[in-house]
Design an enzyme around this catalytic site. Structure first.
Site, mmCIF file in Angstrom:
data_model
loop_
_atom_site.group_PDB
_atom_site.id
_atom_site.type_symbol
_atom_site.label_atom_id
_atom_site.label_comp_id
_atom_site.label_asym_id
_atom_site.label_seq_id
_atom_site.Cartn_x
_atom_site.Cartn_y
_atom_site.Cartn_z
ATOM 1 N N GLY A 1 -0.103 -21.577 34.414
ATOM 2 C CA GLY A 1 1.150 -22.082 33.691
ATOM 3 C C GLY A 1 2.132 -22.612 34.751
ATOM 4 O O GLY A 1 2.134 -22.577 35.715
ATOM 5 N N GLY A 2 3.293 -23.074 33.780
ATOM 6 C CA GLY A 2 4.473 -23.660 34.756
ATOM 7 C C GLY A 2 5.099 -22.642 35.706
ATOM 8 O O GLY A 2 5.133 -23.332 36.856
ATOM 9 N N GLY B 1 14.351 -14.901 16.402
ATOM 10 C CA GLY B 1 12.838 -15.306 16.536
ATOM 11 C C GLY B 1 11.894 -14.726 17.259
ATOM 12 O O GLY B 1 10.796 -15.134 17.285
ATOM 13 N N TYR C 1 8.387 -10.600 21.206
ATOM 14 C CA TYR C 1 8.668 -11.092 22.718
ATOM 15 C C TYR C 1 9.787 -10.228 23.289
ATOM 16 O O TYR C 1 9.639 -9.878 24.402
ATOM 17 C CB TYR C 1 8.989 -12.582 22.674
ATOM 18 C CG TYR C 1 8.916 -13.314 24.145
ATOM 19 C CD1 TYR C 1 7.790 -13.594 24.747
ATOM 20 C CD2 TYR C 1 10.200 -13.481 24.783
ATOM 21 C CE1 TYR C 1 8.017 -14.219 25.641
ATOM 22 C CE2 TYR C 1 10.390 -14.090 26.217
ATOM 23 C CZ TYR C 1 8.997 -14.472 26.622
ATOM 24 O OH TYR C 1 8.970 -15.129 27.757
HETATM 25 N N1 CAA Z 1 20.113 -18.150 14.208
HETATM 26 C C1 CAA Z 1 20.519 -17.971 12.861
HETATM 27 N N2 CAA Z 1 19.776 -17.854 11.732
HETATM 28 C C2 CAA Z 1 18.626 -18.870 11.955
HETATM 29 C C3 CAA Z 1 18.388 -19.255 13.385
HETATM 30 C C4 CAA Z 1 18.823 -18.867 14.452
HETATM 31 N N3 CAA Z 1 18.856 -19.503 15.450
HETATM 32 N N4 CAA Z 1 17.221 -20.023 13.243
HETATM 33 C C5 CAA Z 1 16.523 -19.816 11.976
HETATM 34 N N5 CAA Z 1 17.660 -19.298 11.038
HETATM 35 C C6 CAA Z 1 17.766 -18.420 9.660
HETATM 36 C C7 CAA Z 1 17.138 -20.006 8.930
HETATM 37 O O1 CAA Z 1 18.179 -20.569 8.511
HETATM 38 C C8 CAA Z 1 16.647 -19.133 7.593
HETATM 39 O O2 CAA Z 1 17.523 -18.462 6.942
HETATM 40 P P1 CAA Z 1 17.295 -18.312 5.266
HETATM 41 O O3 CAA Z 1 15.865 -17.312 5.094
HETATM 42 O O4 CAA Z 1 18.632 -17.514 4.769
HETATM 43 O O5 CAA Z 1 16.811 -19.605 4.729
HETATM 44 C C9 CAA Z 1 15.932 -18.103 8.205
HETATM 45 O O6 CAA Z 1 16.561 -17.794 9.471
HETATM 46 C C10 CAA Z 1 14.402 -18.227 8.695
HETATM 47 O O7 CAA Z 1 14.298 -19.640 9.162
HETATM 48 P P2 CAA Z 1 13.025 -20.355 9.588
HETATM 49 O O8 CAA Z 1 12.265 -20.342 8.439
HETATM 50 O O9 CAA Z 1 13.377 -21.664 10.040
HETATM 51 O O10 CAA Z 1 12.260 -19.367 10.666
HETATM 52 P P3 CAA Z 1 11.339 -19.440 11.415
HETATM 53 O O11 CAA Z 1 10.440 -18.084 11.305
HETATM 54 O O12 CAA Z 1 10.476 -20.478 11.369
HETATM 55 O O13 CAA Z 1 12.011 -19.191 12.964
HETATM 56 C C11 CAA Z 1 12.723 -20.215 14.912
HETATM 57 C C12 CAA Z 1 12.992 -20.133 13.542
HETATM 58 C C13 CAA Z 1 11.527 -21.358 15.294
HETATM 59 C C14 CAA Z 1 12.077 -18.887 15.591
HETATM 60 C C15 CAA Z 1 14.224 -20.560 15.498
HETATM 61 O O14 CAA Z 1 14.927 -19.575 15.510
HETATM 62 C C16 CAA Z 1 13.946 -20.861 16.780
HETATM 63 O O15 CAA Z 1 13.161 -21.905 17.436
HETATM 64 N N6 CAA Z 1 14.409 -19.969 17.936
HETATM 65 C C17 CAA Z 1 14.388 -20.152 19.288
HETATM 66 C C18 CAA Z 1 13.376 -19.363 19.874
HETATM 67 C C19 CAA Z 1 13.466 -19.258 21.417
HETATM 68 O O16 CAA Z 1 14.415 -19.606 22.033
HETATM 69 N N7 CAA Z 1 12.196 -19.118 21.723
HETATM 70 C C20 CAA Z 1 12.132 -19.068 23.450
HETATM 71 C C21 CAA Z 1 10.798 -19.609 23.919
HETATM 72 S S1 CAA Z 1 10.506 -19.727 25.451
HETATM 73 C C22 CAA Z 1 10.860 -18.108 25.932
HETATM 74 O O17 CAA Z 1 10.813 -17.266 25.251
HETATM 75 C C23 CAA Z 1 10.804 -18.296 27.624
HETATM 76 C C24 CAA Z 1 11.701 -17.206 27.990
HETATM 77 O O18 CAA Z 1 11.513 -16.229 28.400
HETATM 78 C C25 CAA Z 1 13.206 -17.507 28.018
#
Ligand code: CAA
Length: 248
Positions: free
Chosen positions: A16-17, A151, A155
């Site tokens: 991985g990266g 989300g 994790y």
């Molecule tokens: N903050 C507040 N509310 C949010 C939100 C946020 N960031 N994202 C979505 N919501 C809300 C939506 O508006 C929606 O509201 P309603 O139910 O009232 O309509 C509800 O939450 C559900 O939204 P989605 O259907 O879009 O949710 P989802 O299950 O598809 O997930 C997500 C959303 C894709 C997780 C998105 O929040 C996201 O991308 N978050 C970032 C995740 C992240 O940073 N991951 C890091 C990966 S890398 C890593 O982890 C390495 C490391 O160690 C740092």
């Protein structure tokens, strides 16, 4: 750093990266590196690319979420290279999604790959380390094990669990010449982070005081430091490396 023998370092999730730069750094530091991978297709191309750059890690396949698979891998490493002196628990996955929709499968997969893997790998290397009275264990956690990230209930639980594990194992083996530490990277420019929706990622970068994603080499540099003999008085610690995104 000085080395009185050629130490063996095992990096999980090496292809991985983050893993790739850790492997390169540890080879530059003079370690014999055992690079763990899961998928043979990816590993072959990865090994060829590293070889072209002059790096020759030894590849070992195992699913780190599986106890028996890790046991077999560690036995192979011991037979081929000797006792694992340095273990970097780097393998990890995300299955992001709002908790109200999170499936048991996405919970299990993340717990198994990120935290069961730490048990599996440590359990198989710890007794030989105790016998030789030397070892370095470095667990790669995340800023999102320390702070909240929408989300990532699965994790965050796994990554916070890793540091709980680090603290206790750290004191259990403190008198055996073994250190156990956690590194908690913030958002680093890896495929895992680049897979986050661009708008969400841009918002996250805005919250990083240094104003950019971290580089994989920056994590590798810290791994190199904690792996060294000279880091002998550091154990049970958590090193935040997140550009100021979370300070505490
Ligand atoms: N903050 C507040 N509310 C949010 C939100 C946020 N960031 N994202 C979505 N919501 C809300 C939506 O508006 C929606 O509201 P309603 O139910 O009232 O309509 C509800 O939450 C559900 O939204 P989605 O259907 O879009 O949710 P989802 O299950 O598809 O997930 C997500 C959303 C894709 C997780 C998105 O929040 C996201 O991308 N978050 C970032 C995740 C992240 O940073 N991951 C890091 C990966 S890398 C890593 O982890 C390495 C490391 O160690 C740092």
């Amino acid at each position: 750093m000085t080395q009185d023998k050629k130490y063996v370092a095992l990096v999980t999730g090496a292809t991985g990266g983050l893993g790739t730069d850790m492997v390169k750094q540890l080879i530059r530091d003079g370690y014999t590196v055992a690079a763990n991978y899961r998928s043979p297709q990816k590993a072959e191309a990865w090994q060829a690319a590293l070889k072209a750059e002059g790096y020759e890690p030894h590849l070992f396949q195992a699913d780190v979420s599986d106890y028996e698979s890790v046991g077999q891998m560690v036995a192979e490493i011991e037979a081929e290279l000797g006792t694992v002196d340095i273990l970097v628990n780097n393998a990890g996955i995300t299955r992001d999604g709002a908790f109200k929709k999170m499936t048991p499968e996405n919970w299990d997969a993340v717990m198994k790959a990120n935290v069961y893997s730490v048990f599996n790998c440590c359990r198989h290397v710890i007794n030989p380390m105790i016998e030789q009275a030397y070892g370095r264990i470095i667990n790669i956690s995340s800023v999102n094990g320390q702070r909240a990230q929408f989300g990532q209930c699965n994790y965050a639980a796994a990554k916070a669990g890793m540091h709980g594990f680090t603290k206790t194992l750290g004191i259990e083996v403190a008198r055996k010449g073994i250190t156990v530490n956690t590194i908690s990277p913030g958002y680093i420019a890896t495929d895992m982070v680049m897979a986050v929706d661009e708008a969400v990622r841009a918002q996250i970068v805005k919250g990083i005081p240094i104003g950019r994603l971290g580089g994989t080499y920056e994590i590798a540099h810290l791994v190199s430091f904690l792996a060294s003999k000279e880091a002998a008085f550091i154990t049970g610690a958590n090193y935040a490396i997140n550009g100021g995104q979370h300070v505490y």
